[in-house]
Every structure is written in structure tokens, then in C-alpha cells.
Scaffold this active site. Structure first.
Site, mmCIF file in Angstrom:
data_model
loop_
_atom_site.group_PDB
_atom_site.id
_atom_site.type_symbol
_atom_site.label_atom_id
_atom_site.label_comp_id
_atom_site.label_asym_id
_atom_site.label_seq_id
_atom_site.Cartn_x
_atom_site.Cartn_y
_atom_site.Cartn_z
ATOM 1 N N MET A 27 -10.988 -14.499 13.066
ATOM 2 C CA MET A 27 -9.828 -14.640 13.962
ATOM 3 C C MET A 27 -10.209 -15.533 15.141
ATOM 4 S SD MET A 27 -7.643 -11.173 13.773
ATOM 5 C CE MET A 27 -8.541 -10.267 14.997
ATOM 6 N N HIS A 31 -18.604 -16.216 17.860
ATOM 7 C CA HIS A 31 -19.873 -15.936 18.539
ATOM 8 C C HIS A 31 -20.980 -15.972 17.489
ATOM 9 C CE1 HIS A 31 -19.239 -12.009 16.774
ATOM 10 N NE2 HIS A 31 -18.123 -11.852 17.459
ATOM 11 N N HIS A 34 -20.400 -14.538 13.987
ATOM 12 C CA HIS A 34 -19.688 -15.381 13.009
ATOM 13 C C HIS A 34 -20.619 -16.457 12.444
ATOM 14 C CE1 HIS A 34 -16.265 -13.983 15.668
ATOM 15 N NE2 HIS A 34 -15.826 -13.643 14.473
ATOM 16 N N LYS A 146 -20.488 -4.828 11.323
ATOM 17 C CA LYS A 146 -19.992 -4.147 12.531
ATOM 18 C C LYS A 146 -18.638 -3.509 12.218
ATOM 19 C CE LYS A 146 -18.007 -5.978 16.215
ATOM 20 N NZ LYS A 146 -16.842 -5.130 16.531
ATOM 21 N N ASP A 147 -17.827 -4.206 11.409
ATOM 22 C CA ASP A 147 -16.552 -3.645 10.946
ATOM 23 C C ASP A 147 -16.808 -2.975 9.604
ATOM 24 O OD1 ASP A 147 -14.637 -4.641 13.031
ATOM 25 O OD2 ASP A 147 -15.507 -6.535 12.414
ATOM 26 N N LEU A 181 -22.118 -7.855 19.139
ATOM 27 C CA LEU A 181 -21.268 -8.991 19.501
ATOM 28 C C LEU A 181 -19.855 -8.753 18.969
ATOM 29 C CD1 LEU A 181 -23.515 -12.152 19.018
ATOM 30 C CD2 LEU A 181 -23.253 -10.658 21.000
#
Ligand code: PAF
Length: 279
Positions: A27, A31, A34, A146-147, A181
Site C-alpha cells: 500500500m 520502508h 518492503h 508482521k501481518d 517497521l
């Protein structure tokens, strides 16, 4: 790096890319996390496509869609520097043209944790990821751990719908002080950011206690809660220890891999983090 903004431009550029093709959906507000996904894709694919699309259908009515950061030029420079072959930046009406009426809904694991706190969120994620997979036709797609629940939901969706994509989960990237992050970290004040370190600290300490032999789910959950509750600006949404595959909440002794995860609000900013125990 080519940039496509329409379905036609994407199709034309995609056709001539050598395979295998890796895909990194984002999206934007990019950072190092990604960039690490792009690097993972580059390591095993001949071409990498990244998308930047702030997907309205995965935001609730009171969430941060309007203020979500959109630093497009900076994002494109980062993708180019990371070695992306093709960036796809569709407008909202490209992905959701007038009259669109179909959504992808994953049951079970998508209804817990983030799904319970953010009704409709995973319907939006599953829908846009399916649409992007259909358009990009990647061989592999890369998502951050993280997700963790998003990754699990996408794996379930790909399995259930026979989507011909390999899903690759990549490690969470953290700042030196431990903060995971996130594009949303920019919303944090200095005081909130300092207190937000309690998330990773709590998880790290719980993981150390687990490594020392503590297996009781309630005690481990309590351990993280106590760490975060000690921060006056922190508002806990949930702290969970769940079966790492089904995401069903655990009580009593942990006997297999478990996802220890939490969501915490600092003012209007909602942060998530997790660690897997017993992997
Ligand atoms: O993780 C994200 O940034 C988004 O949920 C995704 C996968 C790009 C779908 O909009």
C-alpha cells in the site's frame, strides 16, 4: 523500471517480462520491510512486479484511509533502487470500477483477532489480493510475517480457490530498538514511539520465558499484557496466544507452534506485532 497505471499497461509490460515472476503487493509508504520483500523476490525470480495501492475496501469507516501516507515519488525511487522490474499503481476506479459488486470472503481464521477487531478488513484484503493476482499472474507472491494473520488468510484463500501462486512469508524487519517497521509508525509521537517498544519487548521476553520452559498459555499472554499495560499511552486491543495454523485461542499448556500476537492503540495509531513460539 516500467510503471503501469492501467490494466492494459500492466498487461503489455507483464507479457514481455522473463519468468519466474515474483510479486510484492504493497500500500506504499515503503520502508525497509518492503525492500526486504523485493530482495526476497529478486533472489528467486527473474522479474519482480510491485504494486502500490491503498485499498479502500480493507479500511473500516473510522480507520485511517484518508490520512494514509502516499509518498508516491519516494516510493517509486525505492522500488527502482531495490531492483523492481515493473511497478503497478492503479487508481481506485481501475481496481473498483463503477458497478463492481463482488468480494472474496475467507471464513474461519479470517474471523478471529484482526478480523474480529476490524470487521470486513480481510474481505477487502482477500478481494484486492485476488484481483492483483489475476492481473499480475505472478509465480510467487511475497508477504511480511508482521501481518501473520494476513499471511495465513492469503495462504488459506490460495488453497481454497486453487490460485496458481506460491505464497512466500518473509521475516519481520525491525528498527534497531526492536519496533517492527510499519507505514503507520510515522503517526507516532516521540512519547508514543518510546512506549510502543513495549510490544516487541513483551514478545521478546515472553519468547525467552517460553524458551526457558514455561508453556502455560495464560501466563505467557499475561506476561505480554503486563509489559504493555505498564505504558500509560497504550490501549490494548488484544493479546492472543493461538494455534499457529488455525489461529484458535489456546488455554493451558502449549503443545505445538503458537502465534503470540497483539494489537495496541497509541492515540489513533493501531500497531500490531507477533512472534511464533515453538516453530
Ligand atoms: O499488507 C498490505 O500492505 C496490504 O494488506 C496488501 C497485502 C497490499 C493488500 O492491500
Amino acid at each position: 523500471m516500467d510503471v503501469a497505471r492501467t490494466v492494459e499497461e500492466l498487461g503489455d509490460a507483464r507479457r514481455v517480462l522473463p519468468g519466474p515472476v515474483g510479486f510484492v503487493p504493497t500500500m506504499g509508504a515503503l520502508h525497509r520491510g518492503h525492500v526486504s520483500l523485493v530482495e526476497a523476490a529478486r533472489a528467486d525470480c527473474a522479474s519482480v512486479i510491485a504494486s502500490i495501492f491503498v485499498n479502500p475496501t480493507q479500511f473500516g469507516p473510522t480507520e485511517d484511509l484518508a490520512r494514509y501516507p502516499r509518498p508516491e515519488l519516494q516510493d517509486l525511487a525505492m522500488l527502482e533502487a531495490a531492483g523492481v522490474s515493473l511497478a503497478f499503481l492503479p487508481a481506485v476506479d481501475v481496481m473498483y470500477p463503477e458497478g463492481n459488486a463482488t468480494r472474496v470472503r475467507v471464513g474461519g481464521i479470517a474471523e478471529r483477532l484482526e478480523g474480529a477487531s476490524r470487521p470486513g478488513h480481510f474481505d477487502g484484503v482477500a478481494t484486492i489480493v485476488t484481483k492483483l493476482f489475476n492481473l499480475v499472474q505472478p509465480d510467487r507472491a511475497y508477504f511480511g510475517r508482521k501481518d501473520a494473520q494476513q499471511l495465513a488468510v492469503i495462504r488459506q484463500m490460495v488453497r481454497d480457490l486453487d490460485q496458481p501462486v506460491d505464497i512466500v512469508g518473509c521475516p519481520t524487519v525491525r528498527d534497531e530498538d526492536g519496533l517492527a517497521l510499519s507505514s503507520r509508525n510515522v503517526y507516532l509521537s516521540a512519547a508514543e514511539r518510546a512506549q510502543a517498544l513495549s510490544l516487541s519487548r513483551g514478545l521478546r521476553r515472553a519468547a525467552a520465558v517460553y524458551a526457558d520452559g514455561v508453556r502455560d498459555a495464560t501466563s505467557l499472554r499475561q506476561f505480554v499484557e503486563d509489559e504493555v499495560r505498564a505504558q500509560p499511552l497504550a490501549n490494548i486491543d488484544y493479546v492472543s496466544i493461538a494455534d499457529a495454523t488455525t489461529l484458535e485461542e489456546l488455554a493451558g499448556p502449549i503443545t505445538g507452534p503458537a502465534l503470540l500476537s497483539l494489537a495496541v492503540r497509541f492515540g489513533t495509531t493501531r500497531l500490531i506485532d507477533n512472534v511464533t513460539l515453538g516453530e
